[in-house]
Motif scaffolding. Structure first.
Motif, PDB file in Angstrom:
ATOM      1  N   ILE A 139      41.511  10.440   5.164  1.00  0.00           N
ATOM      2  CA  ILE A 139      41.717  11.657   5.965  1.00  0.00           C
ATOM      3  C   ILE A 139      40.697  11.681   7.092  1.00  0.00           C
ATOM      4  N   ARG A 140      41.187  11.778   8.322  1.00  0.00           N
ATOM      5  CA  ARG A 140      40.291  11.745   9.469  1.00  0.00           C
ATOM      6  C   ARG A 140      39.433  13.008   9.520  1.00  0.00           C
ATOM      7  N   GLU A 141      38.186  12.833   9.897  1.00  0.00           N
ATOM      8  CA  GLU A 141      37.226  13.943   9.970  1.00  0.00           C
ATOM      9  C   GLU A 141      37.725  15.046  10.909  1.00  0.00           C
ATOM     10  N   GLU A 142      38.353  14.643  12.041  1.00  0.00           N
ATOM     11  CA  GLU A 142      38.676  15.618  13.076  1.00  0.00           C
ATOM     12  C   GLU A 142      40.064  16.249  12.904  1.00  0.00           C
ATOM     13  N   LEU A 143      40.687  16.003  11.732  1.00  0.00           N
ATOM     14  CA  LEU A 143      42.005  16.587  11.472  1.00  0.00           C
ATOM     15  C   LEU A 143      41.904  18.114  11.441  1.00  0.00           C
ATOM     16  N   SER A 144      42.992  18.801  11.840  1.00  0.00           N
ATOM     17  CA  SER A 144      42.994  20.265  11.849  1.00  0.00           C
ATOM     18  C   SER A 144      42.691  20.827  10.463  1.00  0.00           C
ATOM     19  N   THR A 145      42.320  22.095  10.462  1.00  0.00           N
ATOM     20  CA  THR A 145      42.059  22.781   9.199  1.00  0.00           C
ATOM     21  C   THR A 145      43.367  23.350   8.643  1.00  0.00           C
ATOM     22  N   VAL A 146      43.318  23.754   7.362  1.00  0.00           N
ATOM     23  CA  VAL A 146      44.478  24.414   6.754  1.00  0.00           C
ATOM     24  C   VAL A 146      44.077  25.806   6.279  1.00  0.00           C
ATOM     25  N   LYS A 147      45.092  26.658   6.100  1.00  0.00           N
ATOM     26  CA  LYS A 147      44.836  27.991   5.558  1.00  0.00           C
ATOM     27  C   LYS A 147      45.238  27.941   4.091  1.00  0.00           C
ATOM     28  N   ALA A 148      44.244  28.056   3.190  1.00  0.00           N
ATOM     29  CA  ALA A 148      44.558  27.832   1.774  1.00  0.00           C
ATOM     30  C   ALA A 148      43.495  28.417   0.856  1.00  0.00           C
ATOM     31  N   ASP A 149      43.873  28.591  -0.410  1.00  0.00           N
ATOM     32  CA  ASP A 149      42.922  28.954  -1.453  1.00  0.00           C
ATOM     33  C   ASP A 149      42.250  27.659  -1.928  1.00  0.00           C
ATOM     34  N   TYR A 150      40.956  27.531  -1.642  1.00  0.00           N
ATOM     35  CA  TYR A 150      40.231  26.280  -1.891  1.00  0.00           C
ATOM     36  C   TYR A 150      40.374  25.792  -3.336  1.00  0.00           C
ATOM     37  N   GLY A 174      45.432  -1.490  -9.648  1.00  0.00           N
ATOM     38  CA  GLY A 174      45.754  -0.081  -9.400  1.00  0.00           C
ATOM     39  C   GLY A 174      45.093   0.471  -8.140  1.00  0.00           C
ATOM     40  N   LYS A 175      45.859   1.223  -7.353  1.00  0.00           N
ATOM     41  CA  LYS A 175      45.317   1.790  -6.123  1.00  0.00           C
ATOM     42  C   LYS A 175      45.900   3.186  -5.890  1.00  0.00           C
ATOM     43  N   ILE A 176      45.020   4.141  -5.622  1.00  0.00           N
ATOM     44  CA  ILE A 176      45.457   5.509  -5.352  1.00  0.00           C
ATOM     45  C   ILE A 176      44.944   5.912  -3.983  1.00  0.00           C
ATOM     46  N   GLU A 177      45.791   6.532  -3.189  1.00  0.00           N
ATOM     47  CA  GLU A 177      45.374   6.898  -1.846  1.00  0.00           C
ATOM     48  C   GLU A 177      45.728   8.354  -1.559  1.00  0.00           C
ATOM     49  N   ILE A 178      44.759   9.100  -1.037  1.00  0.00           N
ATOM     50  CA  ILE A 178      45.005  10.494  -0.667  1.00  0.00           C
ATOM     51  C   ILE A 178      44.961  10.565   0.857  1.00  0.00           C
ATOM     52  N   SER A 179      46.065  11.001   1.459  1.00  0.00           N
ATOM     53  CA  SER A 179      46.127  11.026   2.921  1.00  0.00           C
ATOM     54  C   SER A 179      46.569  12.391   3.417  1.00  0.00           C
ATOM     55  N   ALA A 180      46.339  12.635   4.705  1.00  0.00           N
ATOM     56  CA  ALA A 180      46.825  13.881   5.307  1.00  0.00           C
ATOM     57  C   ALA A 180      47.112  13.640   6.771  1.00  0.00           C
ATOM     58  N   ARG A 181      48.199  14.240   7.257  1.00  0.00           N
ATOM     59  CA  ARG A 181      48.460  14.198   8.700  1.00  0.00           C
ATOM     60  C   ARG A 181      49.227  15.447   9.100  1.00  0.00           C
ATOM     61  N   GLU A 182      49.145  15.714  10.432  1.00  0.00           N
ATOM     62  CA  GLU A 182      49.783  16.920  10.941  1.00  0.00           C
ATOM     63  C   GLU A 182      51.208  16.608  11.355  1.00  0.00           C
ATOM     64  N   THR A 183      52.178  17.426  10.908  1.00  0.00           N
ATOM     65  CA  THR A 183      53.549  17.261  11.386  1.00  0.00           C
ATOM     66  C   THR A 183      54.154  18.632  11.616  1.00  0.00           C
ATOM     67  N   ALA A 184      54.820  18.799  12.726  1.00  0.00           N
ATOM     68  CA  ALA A 184      55.583  20.013  13.029  1.00  0.00           C
ATOM     69  C   ALA A 184      54.877  21.286  12.564  1.00  0.00           C
ATOM     70  N   ASN A 185      53.647  21.473  13.033  1.00  0.00           N
ATOM     71  CA  ASN A 185      52.927  22.706  12.728  1.00  0.00           C
ATOM     72  C   ASN A 185      52.521  22.900  11.278  1.00  0.00           C
ATOM     73  N   LYS A 186      52.612  21.817  10.497  1.00  0.00           N
ATOM     74  CA  LYS A 186      52.199  21.894   9.098  1.00  0.00           C
ATOM     75  C   LYS A 186      51.244  20.745   8.828  1.00  0.00           C
ATOM     76  N   THR A 257      53.050  20.381   1.574  1.00  0.00           N
ATOM     77  CA  THR A 257      52.704  20.876   2.915  1.00  0.00           C
ATOM     78  C   THR A 257      51.899  22.171   2.795  1.00  0.00           C
ATOM     79  N   LEU A 258      51.057  22.396   3.805  1.00  0.00           N
ATOM     80  CA  LEU A 258      50.288  23.644   3.904  1.00  0.00           C
ATOM     81  C   LEU A 258      50.334  24.117   5.353  1.00  0.00           C
ATOM     82  N   ASN A 259      50.136  25.400   5.526  1.00  0.00           N
ATOM     83  CA  ASN A 259      50.073  25.918   6.904  1.00  0.00           C
ATOM     84  C   ASN A 259      48.738  25.550   7.541  1.00  0.00           C
ATOM     85  N   LEU A 260      48.774  25.338   8.854  1.00  0.00           N
ATOM     86  CA  LEU A 260      47.540  25.000   9.568  1.00  0.00           C
ATOM     87  C   LEU A 260      46.632  26.220   9.630  1.00  0.00           C
ATOM     88  N   GLY A 261      45.332  25.951   9.775  1.00  0.00           N
ATOM     89  CA  GLY A 261      44.345  27.022   9.674  1.00  0.00           C
ATOM     90  C   GLY A 261      44.103  27.812  10.948  1.00  0.00           C
TER      91      GLY A 261
END
Ligand code: ADP
Length: 262
Positions: A139-150, A174-186, A257-261
């Motif tokens: 997950i890139r450091e400069e990715l947008s924030t999300v609005k969520a219950d931590y 075995g390999k596990i990867e956690i990723s995040a990216r912005e798509t269509a306002n989410k 998906t989560l809403n952007l912050g």
């Protein structure tokens, strides 16, 4: 009322009318409410006696060396494990019924998804090392924030990562990867593994309570079968969606998906 509208078409596909079905669901809603109150009361009432069983057995195991024989000790250990399992089940059921009934408020704040991912991964470092599974947060450091219950979203990630670890072999591949990216306002978050995968006809059902995929011997895995149902309720309470793409013997990717912050 629940409304169901079905168009009537001729053989050429021309619309010539609709059938509208109105169904009174007041009774259904009442039954749902009674069911959920029942589960919540029962789970709650189970907690106290279960805690005292666990503590009592713990005391017997700790404080009476020599006074119980090996068979008795083994039996006590079985009781201890079972009461622990039951306690987890009861606490999962209680969480689920509270979230379902809307009694748990989501504490919505602006957060970085990377922080939640890091806090969710932490408790798994030992197991991952034991099973020789590589866990990566992508997950890139400069990715947008999300609005969520931590805490709630950390719990969803914990459930997904815990499952990925559980259903991925310990043979060093075995390999596990956690990723995040912005798509269509989410924000689109994913947890992927290269484990045993999920048969197609189970891919929707596993988000329901108590649905577990049987292995080749017809056995269901340990665990409560509630983790994904709880995760789904949490994500829906956030206005998001959760789903899985999976290929048996190749692995699974869980998405939510989560809403952007902002
Ligand atoms: P539990 O893990 O306690 O059984 P869950 O609700 O978390 O309950 O998961 C339901 C079922 O979905 C699991 O029992 C398992 O059969 C299947 N499943 C979940 N995650 C994975 C995964 N990453 N790989 C393969 N199967 C999975």
């Amino acid at each position: 009322y629940r409304m169901n509208v079905t168009p009537i078409r001729t053989r050429d596909g021309e619309n010539i009318g609709v059938v509208t079905l109105l169904q009174d669901v007041t009774k259904l809603k009442e039954v749902d409410q009674i069911k959920s109150d029942f589960v919540s009361t029962v789970s709650h009432e189970f907690r106290t006696p279960l805690t005292s069983i666990g503590m009592g057995v713990g005391l017997l195991l700790d404080e009476t060396p020599g006074s119980i024989n090996r068979d008795q000790k083994e039996l006590l250990e079985v009781i201890q494990e079972d009461s622990e399992r039951l306690k987890n089940l009861v606490s999962d059921l209680l969480d689920l019924s509270r979230i379902e009934s809307g009694k748990i408020q989501m504490d919505m704040e602006v957060h970085h998804i990377k922080d939640m991912a890091e806090s969710a991964v932490k408790p798994f470092h030992m197991i991952a090392k034991d099973k020789k599974i590589d866990i990566q947060i992508n997950i890139r450091e400069e990715l947008s924030t999300v609005k969520a219950d931590y805490n709630k979203i950390s719990l969803v990630l914990t459930n997904l990562i815990g499952n990925a670890l559980k259903y991925t072999p310990a043979d060093g591949t075995g390999k596990i990867e956690i990723s995040a990216r912005e798509t269509a306002n989410k924000m689109l978050i994913s947890v992927s593994d290269n484990g045993k995968g999920i048969p197609e006809d189970y891919q929707q059902k596993i988000f329901e309570k108590f649905i577990q995929v049987k292995d080749d011997n017809g056995e269901t895995p340990g665990g409560t079968g509630l983790g994904l149902a709880i995760s789904k309720e949490i994500i829906h309470a956030h206005g998001g969606e959760i789903w899985v793409k999976s290929q048996p013997d190749e692995g699974s990717i869980f998405y939510f998906t989560l809403n952007l912050g902002r």
